[in-house]
Design a protein around this motif. Sequence first.
Motif, PDB file in Angstrom:
ATOM      1  N   GLY A  71      20.055  10.455  -4.209  1.00 18.20           N
ATOM      2  CA  GLY A  71      20.668  11.627  -4.809  1.00 18.20           C
ATOM      3  C   GLY A  71      19.881  12.910  -4.725  1.00 18.20           C
ATOM      4  O   GLY A  71      20.094  13.820  -5.538  1.00 18.20           O
ATOM      5  N   ILE A  72      18.951  13.036  -3.747  1.00 24.13           N
ATOM      6  CA  ILE A  72      18.204  14.291  -3.631  1.00 24.13           C
ATOM      7  C   ILE A  72      18.412  14.944  -2.255  1.00 24.13           C
ATOM      8  O   ILE A  72      17.555  15.684  -1.784  1.00 24.13           O
ATOM      9  CB  ILE A  72      16.698  14.104  -3.928  1.00 24.13           C
ATOM     10  N   GLY A  73      19.553  14.673  -1.645  1.00 28.80           N
ATOM     11  CA  GLY A  73      19.878  15.257  -0.348  1.00 28.80           C
ATOM     12  C   GLY A  73      20.576  16.601  -0.469  1.00 28.80           C
ATOM     13  O   GLY A  73      20.569  17.234  -1.532  1.00 28.80           O
ATOM     14  N   PRO A  74      21.265  17.055   0.614  1.00 25.02           N
ATOM     15  CA  PRO A  74      21.847  18.396   0.646  1.00 25.02           C
ATOM     16  C   PRO A  74      23.321  18.482   0.243  1.00 25.02           C
ATOM     17  O   PRO A  74      23.870  19.586   0.214  1.00 25.02           O
ATOM     18  CB  PRO A  74      21.689  18.776   2.121  1.00 25.02           C
ATOM     19  N   ALA A  81      18.237  15.748  -8.860  1.00 31.20           N
ATOM     20  CA  ALA A  81      17.229  16.724  -9.265  1.00 31.20           C
ATOM     21  C   ALA A  81      17.681  17.494 -10.502  1.00 31.20           C
ATOM     22  O   ALA A  81      16.897  17.704 -11.445  1.00 31.20           O
ATOM     23  CB  ALA A  81      16.920  17.678  -8.118  1.00 31.20           C
ATOM     24  N   ASP A  82      18.937  17.914 -10.526  1.00 34.08           N
ATOM     25  CA  ASP A  82      19.452  18.642 -11.689  1.00 34.08           C
ATOM     26  C   ASP A  82      19.461  17.763 -12.931  1.00 34.08           C
ATOM     27  O   ASP A  82      19.175  18.235 -14.042  1.00 34.08           O
ATOM     28  CB  ASP A  82      20.863  19.144 -11.390  1.00 34.08           C
ATOM     29  N   CYS A  83      19.787  16.488 -12.748  1.00 30.23           N
ATOM     30  CA  CYS A  83      19.827  15.572 -13.894  1.00 30.23           C
ATOM     31  C   CYS A  83      18.428  15.308 -14.441  1.00 30.23           C
ATOM     32  O   CYS A  83      18.242  15.214 -15.663  1.00 30.23           O
ATOM     33  CB  CYS A  83      20.493  14.263 -13.483  1.00 30.23           C
ATOM     34  N   ILE A  84      17.446  15.202 -13.554  1.00 31.32           N
ATOM     35  CA  ILE A  84      16.073  15.004 -14.007  1.00 31.32           C
ATOM     36  C   ILE A  84      15.614  16.219 -14.802  1.00 31.32           C
ATOM     37  O   ILE A  84      14.981  16.105 -15.859  1.00 31.32           O
ATOM     38  CB  ILE A  84      15.129  14.764 -12.816  1.00 31.32           C
ATOM     39  N   ARG A 122      15.132  22.579  -4.345  1.00 31.65           N
ATOM     40  CA  ARG A 122      15.287  22.833  -5.777  1.00 31.65           C
ATOM     41  C   ARG A 122      14.474  21.786  -6.548  1.00 31.65           C
ATOM     42  O   ARG A 122      14.736  20.595  -6.472  1.00 31.65           O
ATOM     43  CB  ARG A 122      16.760  22.782  -6.175  1.00 31.65           C
ATOM     44  N   ILE A 123      13.466  22.288  -7.267  1.00 35.79           N
ATOM     45  CA  ILE A 123      12.506  21.420  -7.947  1.00 35.79           C
ATOM     46  C   ILE A 123      12.412  21.840  -9.411  1.00 35.79           C
ATOM     47  O   ILE A 123      12.290  23.034  -9.715  1.00 35.79           O
ATOM     48  CB  ILE A 123      11.104  21.534  -7.296  1.00 35.79           C
ATOM     49  N   PRO A 124      12.434  20.899 -10.345  1.00 38.23           N
ATOM     50  CA  PRO A 124      12.285  21.260 -11.764  1.00 38.23           C
ATOM     51  C   PRO A 124      10.935  21.917 -12.043  1.00 38.23           C
ATOM     52  O   PRO A 124       9.919  21.568 -11.425  1.00 38.23           O
ATOM     53  CB  PRO A 124      12.395  19.908 -12.484  1.00 38.23           C
ATOM     54  N   ASP A 125      10.914  22.853 -12.964  1.00 37.27           N
ATOM     55  CA  ASP A 125       9.656  23.494 -13.369  1.00 37.27           C
ATOM     56  C   ASP A 125       8.673  22.441 -13.876  1.00 37.27           C
ATOM     57  O   ASP A 125       9.039  21.547 -14.647  1.00 37.27           O
ATOM     58  CB  ASP A 125       9.913  24.510 -14.485  1.00 37.27           C
TER      59      ASP A 125
END
Length: 240
Positions: A71-74, A81-84, A122-125
């Motif tokens: 779930g971290i593809g394009p 990533a958004d869920c994490i 796109r990476i969480p802070d």
Amino acid sequence: MSNPTAAMLVIGDEILSGRTRDANMYHLAGQLTDHGIDLKEVRVVSDDRDAIIAAVKALSAAHETVFTSGGIGPTHDDITADCIAAAFDTPIDVRDDARALLAAHYAKTGAELNTARLRMARIPDGATLIDNPVSVAPGFSIGNVHVMAGVPSVFQAMVESVLPTLTGGAPLVSKTLRIDRGEGDIAGPLGDLAATYPDLSIGSYPFQKDGKYGANIVIRGTDGAMVDAALAALSSVFPA
């Protein structure tokens, strides 16, 4: 002292639909065993935001380490990533270091770093990147959660990158004894053995061959001498 514990979260409709067979759990379990980390739980969830967030929170609270796969593809359904980020209550956006990795990669291949591909930057802070020597797009670690791709070759490379950063315990020793008797015949002595060696994991895995029943008894533990003693005791009850 007991070994650190880990959990795995496998994410993707394709796994639950049967379209794709997961190979990453098998690989991770073996690597963690060798590193002295006990894989205690594996969950599989669909590409559903609420389900992913709830699972990440629960597993992160229950275990020292959590690995996610998928779930971290394009594409639009790559929402991990958004869920994490939501699970850790932190913002997420395209990050310069991740963008730079992708830009360099696609410049070499001649492909465009378009909006879809930029989603992989796109990476969480507060997260740190996980190296991806296979296809460049990074995974990331935040808190005790390591977020990895679902493609087996990429997942394996990311595991190899993360494992040296984790504190392990004693590697698990495993010994197997084949007994050509049905489980009903061996259950009593096996139960007695398990009671005598409570610190060991003793499992019975039955088989049928040429019309005859048998079982492979697998004895696991971190104390090799204790595993050998239990195996010897069982062998004396059921000699070959």
